[in-house]
Scaffold this active site. Structure first.
Site, PDB file in Angstrom:
ATOM      1  N   ASP A   1     -19.725  24.898 -20.892  1.00 44.42           N
ATOM      2  CA  ASP A   1     -18.753  25.476 -21.375  1.00 44.42           C
ATOM      3  C   ASP A   1     -18.427  24.906 -22.433  1.00 44.42           C
ATOM      4  O   ASP A   1     -17.492  23.697 -22.639  1.00 44.42           O
ATOM      5  CB  ASP A   1     -17.734  25.444 -20.474  1.00 44.42           C
ATOM      6  CG  ASP A   1     -16.768  26.495 -20.767  1.00 44.42           C
ATOM      7  OD1 ASP A   1     -16.519  26.974 -20.259  1.00 44.42           O
ATOM      8  OD2 ASP A   1     -15.797  25.941 -21.789  1.00 44.42           O
TER       9      ASP A   1
ATOM     10  N   ASP B   1     -19.834  31.143 -25.361  1.00 44.59           N
ATOM     11  CA  ASP B   1     -19.727  29.570 -25.067  1.00 44.59           C
ATOM     12  C   ASP B   1     -20.034  28.409 -23.434  1.00 44.59           C
ATOM     13  O   ASP B   1     -19.592  27.571 -23.461  1.00 44.59           O
ATOM     14  CB  ASP B   1     -18.065  29.057 -25.372  1.00 44.59           C
ATOM     15  CG  ASP B   1     -16.984  29.327 -24.301  1.00 44.59           C
ATOM     16  OD1 ASP B   1     -17.172  29.596 -23.049  1.00 44.59           O
ATOM     17  OD2 ASP B   1     -16.462  27.908 -23.915  1.00 44.59           O
ATOM     18  N   GLU B   2     -20.667  28.994 -23.039  1.00 50.56           N
ATOM     19  CA  GLU B   2     -21.416  29.151 -21.974  1.00 50.56           C
ATOM     20  C   GLU B   2     -23.028  29.027 -21.511  1.00 50.56           C
ATOM     21  O   GLU B   2     -23.171  30.173 -21.807  1.00 50.56           O
ATOM     22  CB  GLU B   2     -20.843  29.663 -20.315  1.00 50.56           C
ATOM     23  CG  GLU B   2     -19.501  29.108 -19.959  1.00 50.56           C
ATOM     24  CD  GLU B   2     -18.356  30.447 -19.064  1.00 50.56           C
ATOM     25  OE1 GLU B   2     -18.845  29.565 -18.281  1.00 50.56           O
ATOM     26  OE2 GLU B   2     -17.293  30.175 -19.959  1.00 50.56           O
TER      27      GLU B   2
HETATM   28  N1  DCP Z   1     -11.182  33.688 -25.799  1.00 52.31           N
HETATM   29  C1  DCP Z   1     -10.574  34.354 -25.872  1.00 52.31           C
HETATM   30  N2  DCP Z   1      -9.547  35.680 -25.703  1.00 52.31           N
HETATM   31  C2  DCP Z   1      -9.263  34.712 -24.345  1.00 52.31           C
HETATM   32  C3  DCP Z   1     -10.190  33.818 -23.365  1.00 52.31           C
HETATM   33  C4  DCP Z   1     -10.990  33.234 -24.493  1.00 52.31           C
HETATM   34  O1  DCP Z   1     -10.467  35.202 -27.902  1.00 52.31           O
HETATM   35  N3  DCP Z   1      -8.356  35.476 -22.608  1.00 52.31           N
HETATM   36  C5  DCP Z   1     -12.462  32.973 -26.997  1.00 52.31           C
HETATM   37  C6  DCP Z   1     -11.768  31.682 -27.450  1.00 52.31           C
HETATM   38  C7  DCP Z   1     -11.922  31.088 -26.907  1.00 52.31           C
HETATM   39  C8  DCP Z   1     -13.490  31.545 -26.247  1.00 52.31           C
HETATM   40  O2  DCP Z   1     -13.372  32.903 -25.753  1.00 52.31           O
HETATM   41  O3  DCP Z   1     -13.345  29.467 -27.922  1.00 52.31           O
HETATM   42  C9  DCP Z   1     -14.228  30.834 -25.018  1.00 52.31           C
HETATM   43  O4  DCP Z   1     -13.107  30.319 -23.829  1.00 52.31           O
HETATM   44  P1  DCP Z   1     -12.765  29.473 -22.789  1.00 52.31           P
HETATM   45  O5  DCP Z   1     -12.569  30.250 -21.826  1.00 52.31           O
HETATM   46  O6  DCP Z   1     -13.909  29.182 -22.099  1.00 52.31           O
HETATM   47  O7  DCP Z   1     -11.630  28.516 -23.313  1.00 52.31           O
HETATM   48  P2  DCP Z   1     -11.850  27.340 -24.454  1.00 52.31           P
HETATM   49  O8  DCP Z   1     -13.200  27.283 -25.049  1.00 52.31           O
HETATM   50  O9  DCP Z   1     -11.130  27.843 -25.907  1.00 52.31           O
HETATM   51  O10 DCP Z   1     -11.220  25.976 -23.789  1.00 52.31           O
HETATM   52  P3  DCP Z   1     -11.726  25.163 -22.752  1.00 52.31           P
HETATM   53  O11 DCP Z   1     -12.035  24.013 -23.439  1.00 52.31           O
HETATM   54  O12 DCP Z   1     -10.841  25.404 -21.818  1.00 52.31           O
HETATM   55  O13 DCP Z   1     -12.929  25.443 -22.926  1.00 52.31           O
HETATM   56 CA    CA Z   2     -15.232  26.575 -23.124  1.00 52.19          CA
HETATM   57 CA    CA Z   3     -16.318  29.464 -20.973  1.00 53.37          CA
END
Ligand code: DCP
Ligand code: CA
Ligand code: CA
Length: 360
Positions: free
Chosen positions: A4, A104-105
Protein backbone atom coordinates in the site's frame (compact mmCIF):
# COMPACT_ATOMS: atom_id res chain seq x y z
CA UNK A 1 2.09 -9.55 0.32
CA UNK A 2 -0.05 -6.47 0.26
CA UNK A 3 1.70 -3.30 -0.83
CA UNK A 4 0.00 0.00 0.00
CA UNK A 5 1.64 3.21 -1.19
CA UNK A 6 2.12 5.77 1.57
CA UNK A 7 -0.07 8.94 1.70
CA UNK A 8 -0.27 8.42 -2.00
CA UNK A 9 -1.66 11.56 -3.65
CA UNK A 10 0.36 13.78 -1.30
CA UNK A 11 3.52 11.74 -1.78
CA UNK A 12 3.18 12.19 -5.56
CA UNK A 13 3.02 15.95 -5.00
CA UNK A 14 6.19 15.77 -2.87
CA UNK A 15 7.88 13.74 -5.59
CA UNK A 16 7.51 16.51 -8.15
CA UNK A 17 8.17 19.24 -5.62
CA UNK A 18 10.57 17.98 -2.92
CA UNK A 19 10.52 21.34 -1.13
CA UNK A 20 7.05 20.35 0.16
CA UNK A 21 8.47 17.49 2.19
CA UNK A 22 8.78 19.16 5.59
CA UNK A 23 5.50 21.05 5.31
CA UNK A 24 1.97 19.87 5.92
CA UNK A 25 0.60 18.92 2.48
CA UNK A 26 -3.13 18.52 1.85
CA UNK A 27 -4.54 17.29 -1.45
CA UNK A 28 -8.22 17.91 -1.92
CA UNK A 29 -11.15 18.02 -4.27
CA UNK A 30 -12.37 21.59 -4.58
CA UNK A 31 -16.08 21.65 -5.24
CA UNK A 32 -15.83 25.26 -6.48
CA UNK A 33 -18.77 26.64 -4.54
CA UNK A 34 -16.55 28.77 -2.36
CA UNK A 35 -12.76 28.97 -2.27
CA UNK A 36 -12.61 26.53 0.64
CA UNK A 37 -15.48 24.14 -0.03
CA UNK A 38 -14.62 20.56 -0.79
CA UNK A 39 -13.04 17.55 0.87
CA UNK A 40 -9.56 16.31 1.74
CA UNK A 41 -8.45 13.39 -0.46
CA UNK A 42 -5.37 12.77 1.63
CA UNK A 43 -2.64 14.54 3.57
CA UNK A 44 1.00 13.79 4.24
CA UNK A 45 2.07 12.59 7.67
CA UNK A 46 3.19 16.07 8.73
CA UNK A 47 -0.38 17.32 8.20
CA UNK A 48 -1.85 14.24 9.90
CA UNK A 49 -0.18 15.32 13.15
CA UNK A 50 -2.60 18.24 13.09
CA UNK A 51 -5.59 15.92 12.79
CA UNK A 52 -6.01 16.30 9.05
CA UNK A 53 -7.13 13.15 7.21
CA UNK A 54 -9.02 11.84 4.19
CA UNK A 55 -12.67 12.78 4.09
CA UNK A 56 -12.76 15.83 6.35
CA UNK A 57 -13.75 19.17 4.85
CA UNK A 58 -11.10 21.47 3.45
CA UNK A 59 -12.54 24.13 5.68
CA UNK A 60 -11.82 22.07 8.80
CA UNK A 61 -8.37 21.15 7.50
CA UNK A 62 -7.52 24.84 7.01
CA UNK A 63 -8.66 25.55 10.53
CA UNK A 64 -6.57 22.76 12.03
CA UNK A 65 -3.50 23.87 10.06
CA UNK A 66 -3.80 27.56 10.83
CA UNK A 67 -0.33 29.12 11.09
CA UNK A 68 1.44 25.88 10.11
CA UNK A 69 2.56 26.98 6.63
CA UNK A 70 0.50 24.22 5.08
CA UNK A 71 0.28 23.68 1.33
CA UNK A 72 -3.11 22.91 -0.21
CA UNK A 73 -3.22 21.37 -3.67
CA UNK A 74 -6.02 20.19 -5.98
CA UNK A 75 -5.98 16.53 -7.06
CA UNK A 76 -4.20 15.74 -10.28
CA UNK A 77 -5.36 12.24 -11.03
CA UNK A 78 -3.50 11.81 -14.33
CA UNK A 79 -0.18 12.46 -12.68
CA UNK A 80 -0.90 10.06 -9.79
CA UNK A 81 -1.90 7.40 -12.29
CA UNK A 82 1.41 7.76 -14.14
CA UNK A 83 3.34 7.32 -10.90
CA UNK A 84 1.11 4.43 -9.88
CA UNK A 85 1.75 2.70 -13.23
CA UNK A 86 5.49 3.00 -12.79
CA UNK A 87 5.40 1.59 -9.27
CA UNK A 88 3.07 -1.26 -10.26
CA UNK A 89 5.25 -2.10 -13.24
CA UNK A 90 8.27 -2.36 -10.94
CA UNK A 91 6.41 -4.42 -8.31
CA UNK A 92 5.01 -6.90 -10.83
CA UNK A 93 8.46 -8.39 -11.40
CA UNK A 94 8.72 -9.54 -7.79
CA UNK A 95 5.60 -11.70 -7.86
CA UNK A 96 4.51 -15.10 -9.13
CA UNK A 97 1.16 -13.46 -9.66
CA UNK A 98 0.13 -9.88 -9.22
CA UNK A 99 -3.21 -8.21 -8.55
CA UNK A 100 -3.55 -4.45 -8.50
CA UNK A 101 -6.38 -3.15 -6.33
CA UNK A 102 -7.20 0.49 -6.95
CA UNK A 103 -4.58 3.13 -7.64
CA UNK A 104 -2.28 2.52 -4.67
CA UNK A 105 -2.50 -1.13 -3.62
CA UNK A 106 -1.45 -4.49 -4.95
CA UNK A 107 -1.38 -8.09 -3.79
CA UNK A 108 1.69 -10.14 -4.68
CA UNK A 109 1.68 -13.91 -4.46
CA UNK A 110 5.33 -14.75 -3.85
CA UNK A 111 4.88 -18.30 -2.55
CA UNK A 112 6.98 -19.93 -5.24
CA UNK A 113 9.62 -17.21 -5.36
CA UNK A 114 10.36 -17.56 -1.67
CA UNK A 115 9.80 -21.33 -1.48
CA UNK A 116 7.50 -20.86 1.50
CA UNK A 117 10.11 -19.10 3.68
CA UNK A 118 8.87 -16.02 5.53
CA UNK A 119 12.50 -14.94 6.10
CA UNK A 120 13.05 -14.96 2.34
CA UNK A 121 9.78 -13.04 1.93
CA UNK A 122 11.01 -10.38 4.34
CA UNK A 123 14.27 -9.99 2.41
CA UNK A 124 12.33 -9.82 -0.85
CA UNK A 125 10.05 -7.09 0.52
CA UNK A 126 13.02 -5.09 1.78
CA UNK A 127 14.71 -5.33 -1.61
CA UNK A 128 11.48 -4.33 -3.31
CA UNK A 129 11.17 -1.27 -1.06
CA UNK A 130 14.74 -0.19 -1.78
CA UNK A 131 14.43 -0.73 -5.54
CA UNK A 132 11.16 1.17 -5.90
CA UNK A 133 12.47 3.99 -3.72
CA UNK A 134 15.56 4.26 -5.94
CA UNK A 135 13.81 3.82 -9.27
CA UNK A 136 10.58 5.76 -8.76
CA UNK A 137 11.12 7.65 -5.50
CA UNK A 138 8.00 6.34 -3.79
CA UNK A 139 7.74 4.63 -0.39
CA UNK A 140 5.11 2.12 0.65
CA UNK A 141 4.09 -0.18 3.46
CA UNK A 142 4.07 -3.95 3.11
CA UNK A 143 2.17 -6.63 4.96
CA UNK A 144 3.27 -10.23 4.60
CA UNK A 145 1.05 -13.09 5.64
CA UNK A 146 -0.10 -16.59 4.74
CA UNK A 147 -3.08 -15.18 2.80
CA UNK A 148 -4.55 -11.95 1.42
CA UNK A 149 -6.66 -11.20 4.47
CA UNK A 150 -3.75 -11.34 6.91
CA UNK A 151 -1.40 -9.51 4.51
CA UNK A 152 -3.86 -6.64 4.17
CA UNK A 153 -4.30 -6.17 7.91
CA UNK A 154 -0.55 -6.55 8.44
CA UNK A 155 0.10 -3.76 5.93
CA UNK A 156 -1.84 -1.34 8.14
CA UNK A 157 0.18 -2.25 11.22
CA UNK A 158 3.10 0.06 10.56
CA UNK A 159 2.95 3.14 8.33
CA UNK A 160 4.54 4.92 6.54
CA UNK A 161 7.42 2.93 5.04
CA UNK A 162 6.44 -0.07 7.14
CA UNK A 163 7.13 -3.77 6.86
CA UNK A 164 5.11 -6.21 8.95
CA UNK A 165 5.47 -9.96 8.75
CA UNK A 166 2.88 -12.29 10.24
CA UNK A 167 3.86 -15.95 10.05
CA UNK A 168 1.16 -18.62 10.04
CA UNK A 169 1.78 -19.50 13.69
CA UNK A 170 1.52 -15.80 14.65
CA UNK A 171 -1.82 -15.08 12.95
CA UNK A 172 -4.02 -15.63 15.98
CA UNK A 173 -1.85 -13.57 18.32
CA UNK A 174 -1.61 -10.77 15.75
CA UNK A 175 -5.30 -10.53 14.90
CA UNK A 176 -6.95 -11.21 18.20
CA UNK A 177 -6.40 -7.83 20.01
CA UNK A 178 -7.33 -5.71 16.95
CA UNK A 179 -10.71 -3.93 16.79
CA UNK A 180 -13.20 -5.96 14.80
CA UNK A 181 -13.73 -3.23 12.18
CA UNK A 182 -10.26 -3.89 10.83
CA UNK A 183 -11.76 -6.85 8.97
CA UNK A 184 -12.95 -6.14 5.45
CA UNK A 185 -16.74 -6.21 5.44
CA UNK A 186 -17.14 -4.99 9.02
CA UNK A 187 -18.32 -1.44 8.51
CA UNK A 188 -19.80 1.00 10.97
CA UNK A 189 -23.24 -0.66 11.14
CA UNK A 190 -21.89 -4.18 11.52
CA UNK A 191 -19.32 -3.22 14.12
CA UNK A 192 -22.04 -1.42 16.14
CA UNK A 193 -24.14 -4.59 15.99
CA UNK A 194 -21.17 -6.68 17.04
CA UNK A 195 -20.40 -4.28 19.86
CA UNK A 196 -23.92 -4.81 21.20
CA UNK A 197 -23.18 -8.56 21.24
CA UNK A 198 -20.03 -7.94 23.27
CA UNK A 199 -17.75 -8.45 20.26
CA UNK A 200 -15.12 -5.72 20.30
CA UNK A 201 -11.96 -7.40 19.07
CA UNK A 202 -11.22 -9.86 16.28
CA UNK A 203 -10.45 -12.36 19.06
CA UNK A 204 -13.95 -11.87 20.52
CA UNK A 205 -15.38 -12.58 17.08
CA UNK A 206 -13.21 -15.68 16.62
CA UNK A 207 -14.50 -17.09 19.91
CA UNK A 208 -18.15 -16.26 19.24
CA UNK A 209 -20.45 -19.16 18.47
CA UNK A 210 -20.53 -19.56 14.69
CA UNK A 211 -24.13 -20.85 14.70
CA UNK A 212 -25.26 -17.64 16.39
CA UNK A 213 -23.26 -15.54 13.95
CA UNK A 214 -25.08 -17.31 11.13
CA UNK A 215 -28.46 -16.64 12.75
CA UNK A 216 -27.66 -12.97 13.23
CA UNK A 217 -25.86 -12.11 9.98
CA UNK A 218 -27.12 -14.83 7.64
CA UNK A 219 -25.38 -18.03 6.72
CA UNK A 220 -22.68 -16.93 4.29
CA UNK A 221 -21.78 -13.70 6.09
CA UNK A 222 -21.74 -15.50 9.44
CA UNK A 223 -19.31 -18.09 8.11
CA UNK A 224 -17.21 -15.39 6.47
CA UNK A 225 -16.92 -13.42 9.75
CA UNK A 226 -16.02 -16.57 11.67
CA UNK A 227 -13.29 -17.57 9.21
CA UNK A 228 -11.97 -14.05 8.76
CA UNK A 229 -11.60 -13.61 12.53
CA UNK A 230 -9.53 -16.77 12.60
CA UNK A 231 -7.39 -15.46 9.75
CA UNK A 232 -8.70 -18.08 7.33
CA UNK A 233 -8.87 -16.93 3.71
CA UNK A 234 -8.32 -18.84 0.47
CA UNK A 235 -8.83 -16.08 -2.09
CA UNK A 236 -6.24 -16.42 -4.84
CA UNK A 237 -4.17 -13.47 -6.01
CA UNK A 238 -5.73 -12.84 -9.40
CA UNK A 239 -3.84 -11.37 -12.26
CA UNK A 240 -5.36 -8.13 -13.50
CA UNK A 241 -4.97 -6.04 -16.61
CA UNK A 242 -3.51 -7.50 -19.78
CA UNK A 243 -2.56 -10.80 -18.24
CA UNK A 244 -6.06 -11.23 -16.87
CA UNK A 245 -7.01 -14.75 -15.99
CA UNK A 246 -9.12 -16.81 -13.63
CA UNK A 247 -7.33 -19.64 -11.86
CA UNK A 248 -7.89 -22.06 -9.03
CA UNK A 249 -5.38 -24.37 -7.44
CA UNK A 250 -5.82 -27.08 -4.84
CA UNK A 251 -3.96 -29.90 -3.10
CA UNK A 252 -4.72 -33.48 -4.11
CA UNK A 253 -5.87 -36.04 -1.54
CA UNK A 254 -2.57 -37.83 -2.10
CA UNK A 255 0.47 -37.38 -4.29
CA UNK A 256 -0.39 -39.12 -7.52
CA UNK A 257 0.08 -39.71 -11.23
CA UNK A 258 -3.43 -41.13 -11.61
CA UNK A 259 -5.35 -39.15 -14.24
CA UNK A 260 -8.74 -40.06 -12.75
CA UNK A 261 -7.75 -38.73 -9.32
CA UNK A 262 -6.39 -35.54 -10.87
CA UNK A 263 -9.50 -34.95 -12.95
CA UNK A 264 -11.72 -35.51 -9.94
CA UNK A 265 -9.95 -32.56 -8.30
CA UNK A 266 -9.82 -30.38 -11.40
CA UNK A 267 -13.55 -30.84 -12.03
CA UNK A 268 -14.17 -29.07 -8.70
CA UNK A 269 -11.80 -26.29 -9.70
CA UNK A 270 -13.48 -26.01 -13.10
CA UNK A 271 -16.92 -25.62 -11.54
CA UNK A 272 -15.58 -22.87 -9.37
CA UNK A 273 -13.96 -21.10 -12.33
CA UNK A 274 -17.11 -21.53 -14.37
CA UNK A 275 -19.19 -19.75 -11.72
CA UNK A 276 -16.93 -16.72 -11.88
CA UNK A 277 -16.91 -16.84 -15.67
CA UNK A 278 -20.71 -16.74 -15.84
CA UNK A 279 -20.87 -13.97 -13.26
CA UNK A 280 -18.49 -11.84 -15.28
CA UNK A 281 -20.10 -12.70 -18.61
CA UNK A 282 -16.85 -13.45 -20.39
CA UNK A 283 -15.53 -16.16 -22.66
CA UNK A 284 -11.97 -17.46 -22.81
CA UNK A 285 -9.61 -18.54 -25.53
CA UNK A 286 -6.78 -20.07 -23.54
CA UNK A 287 -6.81 -22.95 -21.07
CA UNK A 288 -3.90 -23.75 -18.79
CA UNK A 289 -3.04 -26.37 -16.23
CA UNK A 290 -0.67 -26.04 -13.31
CA UNK A 291 1.03 -28.91 -11.53
CA UNK A 292 3.02 -28.56 -8.34
CA UNK A 293 5.22 -31.63 -8.12
CA UNK A 294 6.25 -33.48 -4.97
CA UNK A 295 9.57 -31.60 -5.04
CA UNK A 296 7.48 -28.37 -4.99
CA UNK A 297 8.56 -27.32 -8.47
CA UNK A 298 5.76 -25.79 -10.50
CA UNK A 299 4.97 -26.78 -14.10
CA UNK A 300 2.38 -25.45 -16.45
CA UNK A 301 0.96 -26.22 -19.87
CA UNK A 302 -1.55 -24.32 -21.91
CA UNK A 303 -3.55 -24.52 -25.07
CA UNK A 304 -5.12 -21.82 -27.19
CA UNK A 305 -8.55 -22.67 -28.57
CA UNK A 306 -9.71 -21.97 -32.12
CA UNK A 307 -12.46 -19.67 -30.93
CA UNK A 308 -13.41 -18.00 -27.64
CA UNK A 309 -15.88 -20.10 -25.70
CA UNK A 310 -17.68 -20.15 -22.38
CA UNK A 311 -18.50 -23.83 -22.58
CA UNK A 312 -17.63 -25.76 -19.41
CA UNK A 313 -17.43 -29.04 -21.36
CA UNK A 314 -14.75 -27.62 -23.66
CA UNK A 315 -12.84 -26.45 -20.60
CA UNK A 316 -13.07 -29.87 -18.93
CA UNK A 317 -12.05 -31.68 -22.11
CA UNK A 318 -9.04 -29.41 -22.70
CA UNK A 319 -7.87 -29.76 -19.10
CA UNK A 320 -8.13 -33.53 -19.41
CA UNK A 321 -6.09 -33.58 -22.64
CA UNK A 322 -3.46 -31.27 -21.17
CA UNK A 323 -3.00 -33.41 -18.04
CA UNK A 324 -2.88 -36.60 -20.06
CA UNK A 325 -0.08 -35.14 -22.20
CA UNK A 326 1.65 -33.71 -19.16
CA UNK A 327 1.72 -37.08 -17.37
CA UNK A 328 3.30 -38.59 -20.46
CA UNK A 329 6.07 -36.01 -20.37
CA UNK A 330 6.93 -36.00 -16.67
CA UNK A 331 7.92 -38.61 -14.14
CA UNK A 332 7.36 -37.12 -10.69
CA UNK A 333 4.15 -37.45 -8.73
CA UNK A 334 1.89 -34.42 -8.52
CA UNK A 335 0.99 -32.76 -5.23
CA UNK A 336 -1.21 -29.82 -6.22
CA UNK A 337 -3.15 -29.13 -9.39
CA UNK A 338 -4.49 -25.94 -10.86
CA UNK A 339 -6.63 -24.79 -13.77
CA UNK A 340 -6.42 -21.41 -15.40
CA UNK A 341 -8.35 -19.69 -18.16
CA UNK A 342 -7.23 -16.50 -19.87
CA UNK A 343 -7.35 -14.52 -23.08
CA UNK A 344 -10.80 -13.21 -22.31
CA UNK A 345 -13.43 -11.76 -24.59
CA UNK A 346 -16.62 -10.08 -23.49
CA UNK A 347 -19.67 -12.12 -24.49
CA UNK A 348 -21.79 -10.51 -27.16
CA UNK A 349 -24.81 -9.83 -25.02
CA UNK A 350 -27.07 -9.15 -28.00
CA UNK A 351 -26.16 -12.41 -29.60
CA UNK A 352 -26.62 -14.23 -26.32
CA UNK A 353 -30.08 -12.80 -25.94
CA UNK A 354 -30.94 -13.92 -29.47
CA UNK A 355 -29.74 -17.48 -29.00
CA UNK A 356 -31.53 -17.83 -25.70
CA UNK A 357 -34.62 -16.46 -27.42
CA UNK A 358 -34.45 -19.18 -30.04
CA UNK A 359 -33.74 -21.88 -27.51
CA UNK A 360 -36.85 -21.02 -25.55
N1 DCP B 1 -8.44 8.83 -1.33
C1 DCP B 1 -9.41 9.79 -1.54
N2 DCP B 1 -10.44 9.94 -0.65
C2 DCP B 1 -10.53 9.16 0.45
C3 DCP B 1 -9.55 8.16 0.67
C4 DCP B 1 -8.50 8.02 -0.25
O1 DCP B 1 -9.34 10.51 -2.54
N3 DCP B 1 -11.54 9.32 1.33
C5 DCP B 1 -7.31 8.73 -2.30
C6 DCP B 1 -6.15 9.58 -1.83
C7 DCP B 1 -5.16 8.61 -1.26
C8 DCP B 1 -5.43 7.36 -2.09
O2 DCP B 1 -6.83 7.38 -2.38
O3 DCP B 1 -3.82 9.06 -1.39
C9 DCP B 1 -5.07 6.10 -1.35
O4 DCP B 1 -5.85 5.96 -0.18
P1 DCP B 1 -5.31 5.31 1.15
O5 DCP B 1 -6.50 4.98 1.98
O6 DCP B 1 -4.36 4.21 0.84
O7 DCP B 1 -4.57 6.49 1.92
P2 DCP B 1 -3.18 7.17 1.64
O8 DCP B 1 -2.38 6.44 0.63
O9 DCP B 1 -3.41 8.61 1.34
O10 DCP B 1 -2.49 7.09 3.07
P3 DCP B 1 -1.83 5.85 3.83
O11 DCP B 1 -0.39 6.22 4.01
O12 DCP B 1 -2.56 5.78 5.13
O13 DCP B 1 -2.04 4.63 2.97
CA1 CA C 1 -2.05 4.21 0.75
CA1 CA D 1 -4.80 2.11 -0.12
Amino acid sequence: MLVDLDYFFAQCEELRNPSLKDKPVVVGVYSGRTADSGAVSTANYVARKFGVKSGISLFLAKKRLEGAEAVFLPVNHDFYEQISDRVMQALRGYADSFEQVGIDEAYLDVTQKIQGSFEAATDLAQKMKNDVKNQVGITFSVGIGPNKLVAKIASENQKPDGLTVVKPEEVERFLSPLPVDRLIGVGRKTSAKMDSLGIKTIGDLANYDVQRLMQIFGKSLGIYFHNAAKGVDNEPVQETGEAESISRISTLKENTRDLALILEKTSQLIEDIYKELVQRGISFKQVGIIAIMTDLSARSRSQTLEMPTSDIAVLAKTVSILFEKFLDESELEIRRVGVKISNFAKEETEQKQLTSFFQN
